[in-house]
Design a protein around this motif. Structure first.
Motif, PDB file in Angstrom:
ATOM      1  N   GLY A  27       0.807  -1.220   0.000  1.00 21.00           N
ATOM      2  CA  GLY A  27       0.000   0.000   0.000  1.00 21.00           C
ATOM      3  C   GLY A  27       0.837   1.265   0.000  1.00 21.00           C
ATOM      4  N   THR A  28       0.118   2.372   0.068  1.00 15.86           N
ATOM      5  CA  THR A  28       0.744   3.699  -0.009  1.00 15.86           C
ATOM      6  C   THR A  28       0.327   4.533   1.203  1.00 15.86           C
ATOM      7  OG1 THR A  28       0.909   3.677  -2.403  1.00 15.86           O
ATOM      8  CG2 THR A  28       0.803   5.839  -1.377  1.00 15.86           C
ATOM      9  N   ALA A  32       1.472   2.535   5.511  1.00 13.66           N
ATOM     10  CA  ALA A  32       1.938   1.479   4.610  1.00 13.66           C
ATOM     11  C   ALA A  32       3.457   1.544   4.433  1.00 13.66           C
ATOM     12  CB  ALA A  32       1.231   1.598   3.259  1.00 13.66           C
ATOM     13  N   THR A  54       1.788   0.086  -4.922  1.00 11.00           N
ATOM     14  CA  THR A  54       0.586   0.788  -5.359  1.00 11.00           C
ATOM     15  C   THR A  54       0.848   2.235  -5.749  1.00 11.00           C
ATOM     16  OG1 THR A  54       0.097   1.242  -3.048  1.00 11.00           O
ATOM     17  CG2 THR A  54      -1.002  -0.673  -4.030  1.00 11.00           C
ATOM     18  N   THR A  58       5.775   4.232  -3.135  1.00 12.39           N
ATOM     19  CA  THR A  58       5.968   2.929  -2.490  1.00 12.39           C
ATOM     20  C   THR A  58       6.990   2.102  -3.246  1.00 12.39           C
ATOM     21  OG1 THR A  58       3.766   2.957  -1.515  1.00 12.39           O
ATOM     22  CG2 THR A  58       4.781   0.790  -1.813  1.00 12.39           C
ATOM     23  N   THR A  81      -2.735  -8.051   0.383  1.00 12.36           N
ATOM     24  CA  THR A  81      -2.367  -6.635   0.293  1.00 12.36           C
ATOM     25  C   THR A  81      -2.484  -6.025   1.681  1.00 12.36           C
ATOM     26  OG1 THR A  81      -2.931  -6.254  -2.025  1.00 12.36           O
ATOM     27  CG2 THR A  81      -3.150  -4.370  -0.552  1.00 12.36           C
ATOM     28  N   ASP A  83      -2.444  -2.287   3.449  1.00 11.34           N
ATOM     29  CA  ASP A  83      -2.524  -0.874   3.067  1.00 11.34           C
ATOM     30  C   ASP A  83      -3.144  -0.074   4.212  1.00 11.34           C
ATOM     31  OD1 ASP A  83      -2.450   1.444   1.571  1.00 11.34           O
ATOM     32  OD2 ASP A  83      -3.585   0.644  -0.126  1.00 11.34           O
ATOM     33  N   LYS A  96     -10.205   5.887   1.026  1.00  7.67           N
ATOM     34  CA  LYS A  96      -8.777   5.924   0.749  1.00  7.67           C
ATOM     35  C   LYS A  96      -8.494   6.974  -0.312  1.00  7.67           C
ATOM     36  CE  LYS A  96      -6.346   2.226   0.317  1.00  7.67           C
ATOM     37  NZ  LYS A  96      -5.267   2.915   1.032  1.00  7.67           N
ATOM     38  N   GLU A 105      -4.179   1.549  -5.809  1.00  4.11           N
ATOM     39  CA  GLU A 105      -4.496   0.802  -4.587  1.00  4.11           C
ATOM     40  C   GLU A 105      -5.721  -0.086  -4.800  1.00  4.11           C
ATOM     41  OE1 GLU A 105      -2.922   3.713  -1.009  1.00  4.11           O
ATOM     42  OE2 GLU A 105      -4.932   4.017  -1.792  1.00  4.11           O
ATOM     43  N   ALA A 109      -5.734  -4.083  -4.647  1.00  2.00           N
ATOM     44  CA  ALA A 109      -6.584  -4.743  -3.642  1.00  2.00           C
ATOM     45  C   ALA A 109      -7.538  -5.733  -4.311  1.00  2.00           C
ATOM     46  CB  ALA A 109      -7.367  -3.698  -2.849  1.00  2.00           C
ATOM     47  N   VAL A 117      -6.136  -3.924   6.334  1.00  2.00           N
ATOM     48  CA  VAL A 117      -5.973  -2.479   6.497  1.00  2.00           C
ATOM     49  C   VAL A 117      -5.270  -2.214   7.822  1.00  2.00           C
ATOM     50  CG1 VAL A 117      -7.215  -0.301   6.671  1.00  2.00           C
ATOM     51  CG2 VAL A 117      -8.068  -2.116   5.184  1.00  2.00           C
TER      52      VAL A 117
END
Ligand SMILES: O=C[C@H](O)[C@H](O)[C@H](O)COP(=O)(O)O
Length: 236
Positions: A27-28, A32, A54, A58, A81, A83, A96, A105, A109, A117
């Motif tokens: 994730g970003t 993350a 993503t 990242t 994933t 994130d 998000k 993302e 996902a 998460v």
């Protein structure tokens, strides 16, 4: 406890979910990125994984951490994933895109069997919408698209101003895909599913920051007596 300490605690717990051989979505955002750094420590200690970043940010963080990377072209199905999120509700619906990475993302996902998460407790809400909802749009036709987005928002029973996101230099913020972002300050979103349906029907909208039916679990770090307390939601 600072939000940064809580984010790190959530990221550390999520690193424990990673198993040898996993194909990971990375994730970003600030949370993350902590996960990526901690994952890098395990990789350097011998863990074998590949990751799909993503965002370009990242990608750089993962490369610096020594995590082998792949793409969804070479690895179209991912195991997990991890994130961050800007908001999470009791049904694991998310907002998000605070960092502008929502499109990649969401693609990553959706290609993952599980999405966990990682958030600090301040991100938990009963009703989504306190955080402005990012809506990614193509630059062409911005004025018309903005009007259509406003109508879509009204049709879903929500209301609030739309603001074109700008960068620190005042110029319109551009996503990794070269798109613009409209931030919708809605306060509350009474029917996220209806709003999601209405937004994707607008020509010019590339994606929106409502993640519905994607998160399978969450690791929430809350402050309790000066210590992080981990609460897990769903399968995490
Ligand atoms: O576009 C950015 C992402 O959706 C982030 O995961 C989200 O904004 C949360 O970021 P942070 O962990 O920095 O609060």
């Amino acid at each position: 406890m600072s939000p940064a300490e809580l984010k790190r605690a959530a990221a550390a717990r999520a690193v424990g979910l990673v198993e040898d051989g996993m194909r990971l979505g990375l994730g970003t955002g600030s949370t993350a990125t902590l996960f990526v750094e901690l994952l890098g420590e395990r990789v350097r200690a011998g863990l074998s994984v590949v990751g799909v970043p993503t965002s370009e940010a990242t990608r750089r963080a993962a490369e610096a951490a020594g995590i082998p990377l792949t793409t969804l072209d070479d690895t179209p199905e991912l195991d997990l994933t991890v994130d961050g999120a800007d908001e999470i509700d009791p049904e694991l619906r998310l907002i998000k895109g605070g960092g502008g990475a929502l499109l990649r993302e969401k693609i990553v996902a959706a290609a993952s069997r599980r999405m966990v998460v990682i958030v600090d407790g301040a991100k938990r809400v009963e009703t989504l919408g306190r955080f402005p909802l990012p809506i990614e749009v193509v630059p062409f036709g911005l004025g018309a698209t903005t009007r259509a987005v406003a109508a879509a928002i009204r049709s879903a029973g929500a209301a609030g101003p739309l603001a074109l996101r700008r960068g620190p230099d005042g110029a319109p913020f551009l996503t990794d895909g070269g798109h613009l972002i409209l931030d919708a300050g809605l306060g509350r979103i009474p029917d996220p599913e209806a709003l999601a349906r209405a937004l994707v029907a607008v020509p010019g909208v590339v994606e929106h920051g409502l993640f519905i039916g994607l998160a399978t679990g969450a690791v929430v770090a809350e402050a309790a007596d000066g210590q992080p307390r981990i609460v897990t939601l769903g399968a995490a």
